[in-house]
Design an enzyme around this catalytic site. Structure first.
Site, short mmCIF file in Angstrom:
data_model
loop_
_atom_site.label_atom_id
_atom_site.label_comp_id
_atom_site.label_asym_id
_atom_site.label_seq_id
_atom_site.Cartn_x
_atom_site.Cartn_y
_atom_site.Cartn_z
N SER A 243 0.90 -1.33 -0.13
CA SER A 243 -0.04 0.13 0.13
C SER A 243 0.77 1.28 0.05
CB SER A 243 -0.87 0.06 1.02
OG SER A 243 -0.29 0.78 2.40
N TYR B 287 0.78 1.66 11.63
CA TYR B 287 0.35 0.88 10.27
C TYR B 287 1.41 1.21 9.26
CZ TYR B 287 -2.11 -0.67 6.26
OH TYR B 287 -2.38 -1.14 5.07
#
Length: 232
Positions: free
Chosen positions: A137, A150
């Site tokens: 991502s 994250y």
């Protein structure tokens, strides 16, 4: 062009979202798919002789080792690894974030990628062929104040893959990072986010299949993409 026919693809987290959409496209293209996930919902929903499921956790070494052994037993080898399993938890105030949150994300997003990469690399090295892909991502390239842990896990996975790519290149093994922007999936839960501006899981799946489907001599080290509406 279809380079998917009879390729054996080991996918983590194929029970929903990006993993499920990608697995279906690969099956439609003639690939053999090994679903490694904690629920095996894909195997319950899709009936195909080219699909095998194994229940396991990417952060548990014994599960990963057993999963790859089961894939080789079922299909003979592993041609492609798709690290798709991931965990995303918010940490908007680092001063109140507990250690468990940090450890959970590192276990899945970094340790899990390491364990799967290692077992796939063992199988691919003697053949001097293979492809390891990881859904990382854009959080592995740009930080987010609501999710620094994250992002840290995704930056870590990206660094791990970069080093592996350097080792693998001389062996004829490809390593690719798949970096989508925000994607409309179960990842978001009931959070209030602008899903209409997000990528669809099918968009990401098509990009993954595009990368896999390139000729053997074409290496895509990483591919970054977003919904234009999100960036505008």
């Amino acid at each position: 062009m279809n380079n998917l026919e009879n390729k054996v693809v080991f996918i983590t987290g194929a029970s929903s979202g990006i993993g499920k959409a990608t697995a279906q496209m690969l099956l439609d293209g003639g690939a053999k798919v090994f679903d490694f996930s904690r629920t095996n919902k894909l195997g319950e929903e899709v009936s195909s002789p080219n699909l095998k499921s194994f229940r396991g956790d990417v952060s548990v070494e014994a599960d990963v080792i057993a999963g790859f052994a089961a894939c080789v037993e079922a299909f003979g080898t592993v041609d492609i690894l798709l690290n798709n399993a991931g965990l995303g938890l918010t940490s908007p105030d680092l001063s109140t974030t507990d250690l468990e949150t940090f450890e959970k994300m590192m276990d899945i997003n970094v340790k899990g990628v390491f364990l799967c990469n290692r077992e796939a690399f063992k199988i691919m090295k003697p053949k001097q062929a293979g492809h390891i892909l990881t859904v990382i991502s854009m959080a592995g390239q740009r930080t987010n104040p609501n999710a620094p842990l994250y992002c840290a896990s995704k930056f870590g996975a990206r660094g791990l893959n970069s080093g592996l790519a350097d080792q693998a290149l001389k062996l004829g093994i490809k390593v690719t990072d798949i970096n989508p922007g925000p994607t409309d999936s179960n990842y978001w839960g009931d959070r209030q986010v602008p899903r209409e501006k997000f990528l669809k899981v099918e968009d990401v799946a098509r990009v993954i299949v595009f990368v896999i489907n390139q000729p053997e001599y074409v290496l895509i080290r990483e591919i970054n993409f977003d919904n234009m509406k999100f960036l505008a």
